[in-house]
Design a protein around this motif. Structure first.
Motif, short mmCIF file in Angstrom:
data_model
loop_
_atom_site.label_atom_id
_atom_site.label_comp_id
_atom_site.label_asym_id
_atom_site.label_seq_id
_atom_site.Cartn_x
_atom_site.Cartn_y
_atom_site.Cartn_z
N ARG A 40 16.05 13.96 38.48
CA ARG A 40 15.46 13.34 39.67
C ARG A 40 15.54 11.83 39.51
O ARG A 40 15.60 11.32 38.39
N GLU A 41 15.54 11.13 40.63
CA GLU A 41 15.61 9.67 40.61
C GLU A 41 14.68 9.11 41.67
O GLU A 41 14.58 9.67 42.76
N ILE A 42 14.01 8.01 41.34
CA ILE A 42 13.09 7.42 42.31
C ILE A 42 13.87 6.96 43.54
O ILE A 42 15.03 6.56 43.45
N ILE A 86 20.34 16.45 40.06
CA ILE A 86 20.94 17.58 39.34
C ILE A 86 19.99 18.76 39.49
O ILE A 86 18.80 18.65 39.24
N GLU A 87 20.54 19.89 39.91
CA GLU A 87 19.72 21.09 40.10
C GLU A 87 20.35 22.24 39.32
O GLU A 87 21.54 22.52 39.49
N ASN A 88 19.56 22.88 38.47
CA ASN A 88 20.04 23.99 37.63
C ASN A 88 21.28 23.59 36.83
O ASN A 88 22.22 24.37 36.69
N GLY A 89 21.30 22.35 36.34
CA GLY A 89 22.42 21.87 35.53
C GLY A 89 23.64 21.46 36.33
O GLY A 89 24.67 21.12 35.76
N GLU A 104 27.39 23.51 49.03
CA GLU A 104 26.85 24.85 49.27
C GLU A 104 25.35 24.78 49.57
O GLU A 104 24.86 25.45 50.48
N LYS A 105 24.63 23.95 48.81
CA LYS A 105 23.19 23.80 49.01
C LYS A 105 22.89 23.26 50.41
O LYS A 105 22.07 23.83 51.13
#
Length: 119
Positions: A40-42, A86-89, A104-105
């Motif tokens: 995550r990033e601010i 980054i989500e689930n690597g 896809e997301k």
């Protein structure tokens, strides 16, 4: 439909993940490197940040027409303080492009919005 913008990370998540995987090879690199990339990033680190709030302008424009609907990408990517990179690597965005995983997301989010829009 008008699609809003998404958070552009200030770093390349693929490079970070590649370096992290490469650094796992020896004791010293494991000691020096936490082997993690920020998932995550601010919000303030957004590389797409401009003086104008583009999403607010797009939403306002869409409210003037019954047949135009605004879909916020940031609502699915960000909370009040930060945004997922980054989500689930898997990296979502490598600026300024969506990755395959990110595409896809966001496609699922877009289709859910379109299908739930009253006709």
């Amino acid at each position: 439909y008008i699609l809003g913008t998404y958070h552009q990370p200030s770093y390349n998540p693929y490079t970070c993940l590649l370096n992290t995987q490469t650094m796992n090879d020896n004791f010293l690199s494991r000691l020096l490197n936490k082997n993690q990339c920020d998932e995550r990033e601010i919000k303030s680190k957004d590389e797409f940040k401009t003086s104008a709030n583009i999403d607010k302008l797009l939403l306002k424009a869409s409210l003037n027409y019954k047949n135009i609907h605004y879909i916020s990408m940031r609502e699915s990517q960000c909370n009040d303080k930060d945004c997922i990179i980054i989500e689930n690597g898997n990296p979502i965005i490598v600026r300024p492009h969506l990755t395959k995983f990110g595409a896809e997301k966001f496609t699922k989010i877009i289709m859910n919005n379109i299908l739930s829009t009253p006709k």
